[in-house]
Design a protein around this motif. Structure first.
Motif, PDB file in Angstrom:
ATOM      1  N   THR A  14      29.101  11.510  60.100  1.00  0.00           N
ATOM      2  CA  THR A  14      30.064  12.593  60.430  1.00  0.00           C
ATOM      3  C   THR A  14      31.389  12.679  59.928  1.00  0.00           C
ATOM      4  N   PRO A  15      31.986  13.544  59.818  1.00  0.00           N
ATOM      5  CA  PRO A  15      33.511  13.398  59.425  1.00  0.00           C
ATOM      6  C   PRO A  15      34.167  12.593  60.674  1.00  0.00           C
ATOM      7  N   SER A  16      34.021  12.948  61.686  1.00  0.00           N
ATOM      8  CA  SER A  16      34.771  12.129  62.812  1.00  0.00           C
ATOM      9  C   SER A  16      34.323  10.534  62.832  1.00  0.00           C
ATOM     10  N   VAL A  45      39.656  14.163  55.458  1.00  0.00           N
ATOM     11  CA  VAL A  45      39.472  13.292  56.543  1.00  0.00           C
ATOM     12  C   VAL A  45      40.371  12.106  56.389  1.00  0.00           C
ATOM     13  N   GLN A  48      43.782  12.705  57.001  1.00  0.00           N
ATOM     14  CA  GLN A  48      44.049  12.874  58.627  1.00  0.00           C
ATOM     15  C   GLN A  48      44.235  11.579  59.233  1.00  0.00           C
ATOM     16  N   ASN A 247      29.216  18.314  59.720  1.00  0.00           N
ATOM     17  CA  ASN A 247      28.908  18.370  60.999  1.00  0.00           C
ATOM     18  C   ASN A 247      29.560  19.632  61.414  1.00  0.00           C
ATOM     19  N   ASP A 250      32.366  19.121  64.183  1.00  0.00           N
ATOM     20  CA  ASP A 250      33.640  18.452  63.738  1.00  0.00           C
ATOM     21  C   ASP A 250      34.332  19.362  63.050  1.00  0.00           C
ATOM     22  N   TRP A 251      33.617  20.229  62.193  1.00  0.00           N
ATOM     23  CA  TRP A 251      34.453  21.300  61.252  1.00  0.00           C
ATOM     24  C   TRP A 251      35.043  22.216  62.366  1.00  0.00           C
ATOM     25  N   LEU A 253      36.329  21.889  65.184  1.00  0.00           N
ATOM     26  CA  LEU A 253      37.633  21.294  65.782  1.00  0.00           C
ATOM     27  C   LEU A 253      38.814  21.431  64.941  1.00  0.00           C
ATOM     28  N   TRP A 254      38.292  20.935  63.596  1.00  0.00           N
ATOM     29  CA  TRP A 254      39.380  20.972  62.457  1.00  0.00           C
ATOM     30  C   TRP A 254      39.918  22.231  62.189  1.00  0.00           C
TER      31      TRP A 254
END
Length: 465
Positions: A14-16, A45, A48, A247, A250-251, A253-254
């Motif tokens: 996932t991105p995180s 990502v 970030q 995910n 994750d999205w 939260l972003w």
């Protein structure tokens, strides 16, 4: 030839988790390759991670360069009596700084040196050491001001008067960055081959990749119907490969951190499957829904003056595709039933009358709007009382006991009370998590927020866990 589609589920993150992987690989000198579908924010990502570590992020797109742009242009030189070609790689590649020059300063002068910034605005070398020395007897040189890539020198004589003198300046420092080789497998094979030595040996010709720089490649998968080439096996073996997958959590939260429009967050919290079209490559439509295209829609519907409905519909469907675009616009139509957030926070709205089929997503959108407004109010209080020169204890005391803080807590408790009365437990938990963990709102647990304390008493582990 190596495929750029990863079939092993163990290498899909996932991105995180990709962010953690990038941070982990930065502790090594091994190059890392992040594969993934278009529009899922692979570059975001990586950027970030760079932002969080205060590193420059360098977006070097291999599709826009030729092989010689990586190797460098040959320059005939005479170095210490040895004549030959020296290859000059592009200045976008980071280098450790070791610069020096002699200049004549008249009283005071700004001196600039080469220290570029990444695409995120952070200098390659954040804290270079700068020294100046007067080359004339009886005169001194002093740095009186400095910035990321410049400094001001003042020269004086023995009587402490401004004068003119020739000085020597020197700048040294270590570069720290993520060198992002974007669109890696969309580059011509000859360009990939030119990057061969850079990736494995961290050098190409006379250019050495500084130890503080990570090489990160990003690219789409073969099956995404983009312009891609098979990665040569020797090149592929010079990376650790992982694939980034979408995910929703994750999205979400972003999206909240980046102020994506509340109606989008609310809609997708209800219809999570509409975040990304897994089968986009099989469809004839040019438009398909991805995290990137939802960001486009957020920018469109956040405009102060929206276009006529027929134009808005065309733009939204042009970003998301006709099916999801129409579905989202229907949700937008019913957003007019959402109560005014200001009236919720001042306690004048006590009802939540919306159509049952839209109730959950409108509830989520309402929660996001409440958090948005409370965040602005919290930031205004912080700015008002964060007075330079005051100790942190005094600032905290003034903020905590200010009339603005008391008003903020009262309004926040009205928001929590409204949510407790009208929203499902699942929505209420997400609301409080957002407020405390994403927006970092400082709610009170000392009796000033009766409704919040009532809810927290029964759900503290779920909300704070």
């Amino acid at each position: 030839m190596a495929s750029t589609t990863i079939t092993s589920t163990q290498s899909k993150l996932t991105p995180s988790a990709i962010a953690i992987a990038i941070n982990t690989m930065m502790e090594t000198d091994v190059s890392f390759y992040v594969h993934g579908a278009p529009g899922i924010s692979k570059s975001a990502v990586a950027r970030q991670v760079a932002d969080e570590r205060n590193l420059a992020f360098i977006d070097f797109r291999l599709t826009s360069v030729a092989p010689e742009d990586i190797r460098g242009i040959p320059d005939f030189s005479d170095v210490g009596g040895m004549k030959g070609l020296i290859w000059t790689p592009p200045l976008i590649f980071p280098r450790d700084l070791d610069l020096a020059d002699t200049v004549t300063i008249t009283e005071s002068q700004l001196v600039r040196f080469y220290n570029p910034t990444g695409n995120n605005g952070i200098y390659y070398c954040k804290n270079p050491e700068i020294t100046v020395q007067s080359l004339e007897k009886g005169k001194t040189a002093e740095i009186v001001e400095r910035n990321g890539n410049s400094f001001v020198v003042v020269v004086k004589n023995e009587n402490d008067e401004l004068t003119t003198a020739r000085i020597l300046w020197r700048v040294t420092g270590l570069s720290e960055a993520i060198l992002g080789l974007e669109e890696f497998n969309s580059a011509e094979p000859a360009v990939m081959a030119a990057a061969y030595q850079l990736i494995l040996d961290r050098r190409i010709g006379d250019y050495l990749v500084p130890t503080g720089v990570m090489i990160l490649a990003l690219g789409n998968r073969d099956g995404d119907k983009g312009v891609t080439f098979k990665i040569p096996k020797p090149v592929a073996n010079r990376f650790v490969h992982c694939e980034m997958v979408v995910n929703f959590l994750d999205w979400q939260l972003w999206a909240i951190k980046n102020m994506i429009h509340s109606s989008i967050v609310g809609y997708l919290t209800k219809f999570q499957e509409d975040l990304f079209d897994e089968k986009f490559a099989e469809k004839p439509d040019q438009s398909f829904y991805t995290p990137r295209s939802w960001e486009f829609v957020s920018k469109i519907i956040s405009l102060p003056n929206l276009p006529p409905m027929n134009v808005l519909r065309a733009l939204v469907c042009g970003a998301l595709g006709p099916v999801v675009g129409t579905k989202f616009l229907s949700h937008r139509d019913f957003m007019s039933d959402m109560p005014k957030v200001e009236s919720i926070l001042n306690g004048t709205t006590t009802s939540f009358k919306v159509k049952q089929e839209y109730k959950v997503q409108i509830a989520y959108s309402t929660c996001v709007e409440i958090c948005h407004m409370l965040k602005r109010e919290s930031d205004a209080i912080h700015e008002k009382y964060n007075i330079p020169g005051k100790s942190s204890e005094v600032i905290h005391h003034n903020k905590t006991n200010s009339p603005e803080r008391k008003t903020f807590l009262k309004r926040a408790d009205c928001g929590v009370g409204f949510a407790m009365e009208h929203f499902t437990p699942e929505v209420l938990i997400v609301f409080c998590r957002m407020a405390l963990r994403v927006y970092k709102l400082q709610f009170s647990s000392t009796g000033q927020m009766a409704k919040f304390n009532e809810f927290l008493g029964e759900n503290v582990d779920v909300v704070m866990g």
